[in-house]
Scaffold this motif. Sequence first.
Motif, PDB file in Angstrom:
ATOM      1  N   SER A 128      -3.654  12.111   7.251  1.00  0.00           N
ATOM      2  CA  SER A 128      -2.568  12.432   6.319  1.00  0.00           C
ATOM      3  C   SER A 128      -2.217  11.253   5.411  1.00  0.00           C
ATOM      4  O   SER A 128      -1.640  11.445   4.345  1.00  0.00           O
ATOM      5  N   HIS A 129      -2.590  10.037   5.821  1.00  0.00           N
ATOM      6  CA  HIS A 129      -2.299   8.859   5.006  1.00  0.00           C
ATOM      7  C   HIS A 129      -3.560   8.204   4.444  1.00  0.00           C
ATOM      8  O   HIS A 129      -3.521   7.067   3.982  1.00  0.00           O
ATOM      9  N   ALA A 130      -4.673   8.922   4.461  1.00  0.00           N
ATOM     10  CA  ALA A 130      -5.939   8.348   3.994  1.00  0.00           C
ATOM     11  C   ALA A 130      -5.927   8.063   2.500  1.00  0.00           C
ATOM     12  O   ALA A 130      -6.600   7.136   2.033  1.00  0.00           O
ATOM     13  N   ASP A 131      -5.144   8.802   1.729  1.00  0.00           N
ATOM     14  CA  ASP A 131      -5.137   8.604   0.276  1.00  0.00           C
ATOM     15  C   ASP A 131      -4.336   7.380  -0.164  1.00  0.00           C
ATOM     16  O   ASP A 131      -4.511   6.915  -1.289  1.00  0.00           O
ATOM     17  N   VAL A 132      -3.489   6.831   0.686  1.00  0.00           N
ATOM     18  CA  VAL A 132      -2.687   5.664   0.293  1.00  0.00           C
ATOM     19  C   VAL A 132      -3.176   4.360   0.907  1.00  0.00           C
ATOM     20  O   VAL A 132      -2.698   3.289   0.530  1.00  0.00           O
ATOM     21  N   THR A 133      -4.107   4.425   1.842  1.00  0.00           N
ATOM     22  CA  THR A 133      -4.592   3.198   2.471  1.00  0.00           C
ATOM     23  C   THR A 133      -5.616   2.518   1.570  1.00  0.00           C
ATOM     24  O   THR A 133      -6.322   3.176   0.810  1.00  0.00           O
ATOM     25  N   GLY A 134      -5.674   1.211   1.667  1.00  0.00           N
ATOM     26  CA  GLY A 134      -6.644   0.452   0.889  1.00  0.00           C
ATOM     27  C   GLY A 134      -6.099  -0.917   0.515  1.00  0.00           C
ATOM     28  O   GLY A 134      -5.090  -1.383   1.048  1.00  0.00           O
ATOM     29  N   GLU A 135      -6.786  -1.560  -0.423  1.00  0.00           N
ATOM     30  CA  GLU A 135      -6.442  -2.911  -0.846  1.00  0.00           C
ATOM     31  C   GLU A 135      -6.362  -2.965  -2.359  1.00  0.00           C
ATOM     32  O   GLU A 135      -7.062  -2.234  -3.052  1.00  0.00           O
ATOM     33  N   HIS A 136      -5.508  -3.855  -2.854  1.00  0.00           N
ATOM     34  CA  HIS A 136      -5.359  -4.032  -4.295  1.00  0.00           C
ATOM     35  C   HIS A 136      -5.272  -5.522  -4.594  1.00  0.00           C
ATOM     36  O   HIS A 136      -4.365  -6.204  -4.116  1.00  0.00           O
ATOM     37  N   LEU A 137      -6.221  -6.016  -5.373  1.00  0.00           N
ATOM     38  CA  LEU A 137      -6.254  -7.429  -5.770  1.00  0.00           C
ATOM     39  C   LEU A 137      -5.515  -7.590  -7.083  1.00  0.00           C
ATOM     40  O   LEU A 137      -5.818  -6.912  -8.062  1.00  0.00           O
ATOM     41  N   HIS A 138      -4.531  -8.492  -7.120  1.00  0.00           N
ATOM     42  CA  HIS A 138      -3.798  -8.770  -8.352  1.00  0.00           C
ATOM     43  C   HIS A 138      -4.614  -9.732  -9.202  1.00  0.00           C
ATOM     44  O   HIS A 138      -4.941 -10.835  -8.770  1.00  0.00           O
ATOM     45  N   MET A 139      -4.927  -9.331 -10.409  1.00  0.00           N
ATOM     46  CA  MET A 139      -5.823 -10.095 -11.277  1.00  0.00           C
ATOM     47  C   MET A 139      -5.088 -10.992 -12.272  1.00  0.00           C
ATOM     48  O   MET A 139      -5.720 -11.684 -13.047  1.00  0.00           O
ATOM     49  N   THR A 140      -3.773 -11.020 -12.281  1.00  0.00           N
ATOM     50  CA  THR A 140      -3.016 -11.749 -13.295  1.00  0.00           C
ATOM     51  C   THR A 140      -3.351 -13.235 -13.295  1.00  0.00           C
ATOM     52  O   THR A 140      -3.681 -13.796 -14.347  1.00  0.00           O
ATOM     53  N   VAL A 141      -3.249 -13.889 -12.156  1.00  0.00           N
ATOM     54  CA  VAL A 141      -3.491 -15.331 -12.090  1.00  0.00           C
ATOM     55  C   VAL A 141      -4.947 -15.641 -12.431  1.00  0.00           C
ATOM     56  O   VAL A 141      -5.240 -16.607 -13.144  1.00  0.00           O
ATOM     57  N   ILE A 142      -5.852 -14.811 -11.950  1.00  0.00           N
ATOM     58  CA  ILE A 142      -7.276 -15.028 -12.213  1.00  0.00           C
ATOM     59  C   ILE A 142      -7.564 -14.904 -13.704  1.00  0.00           C
ATOM     60  O   ILE A 142      -8.294 -15.717 -14.278  1.00  0.00           O
ATOM     61  N   MET A 143      -6.987 -13.907 -14.348  1.00  0.00           N
ATOM     62  CA  MET A 143      -7.219 -13.704 -15.779  1.00  0.00           C
ATOM     63  C   MET A 143      -6.597 -14.834 -16.607  1.00  0.00           C
ATOM     64  O   MET A 143      -7.179 -15.268 -17.605  1.00  0.00           O
ATOM     65  N   VAL A 144      -5.438 -15.327 -16.213  1.00  0.00           N
ATOM     66  CA  VAL A 144      -4.808 -16.435 -16.942  1.00  0.00           C
ATOM     67  C   VAL A 144      -5.665 -17.691 -16.836  1.00  0.00           C
ATOM     68  O   VAL A 144      -5.890 -18.390 -17.836  1.00  0.00           O
TER      69      VAL A 144
END
Length: 180
Positions: free
Chosen positions: A125-141
């Motif tokens: 029931s929670h398979a669609d919200v699990t995962g990882e998200h990398l914030h790219m702001t610092v890397i792009m700057v």
Amino acid sequence: MMKKGIFALIVALLVAFPFAGTAAHAEADVSDEVKKGLAGYLAEEHYDYDKGSLKIETAESFEVDSSADKDFSKVTAVLVDFTTVRDNIFFEDHTAVLFYDTEANAVIPDASILDVEEASAFKDSHADVTGEHLHMTVIMVLSALMLIIPAIIGYVWMKRKYSTLRFKLQNNVYETNSTF
């Protein structure tokens, strides 16, 4: 007057729109033992775990039948959000489903509990919200700075550069403009 009102309305919507989905989510009610146990488990599993970033979104408790031949009987299934930070540059948000044995105060591996119907239903029931998200702001700057700084240095250097060849050509030092 009408144009100013429409413009003000559009600007107000553009300013408020990015904050529309940021309503605070209520954290699930679990005991402090479970929170401490989950935080300890995440700190062991992820060396870059950001202490204090654990948020329990959803929690559900259920009991496992004794006929299932399991080492645990009372289980709390939780949907957790936490953050990992590597080298103060790579910020990553994680959302995961974990199962906690409330009697032994330990996290149960997925392989030993997913054959229980309640556990697999909770995870599915929670398979669609699990995962990882990398914030790219610092890397792009930082990547942009690698391009911008040399461009600025080159622009400043070219502006103050003195070219002797240009002076010699403009003043006909080599007598290239003479006609015979």
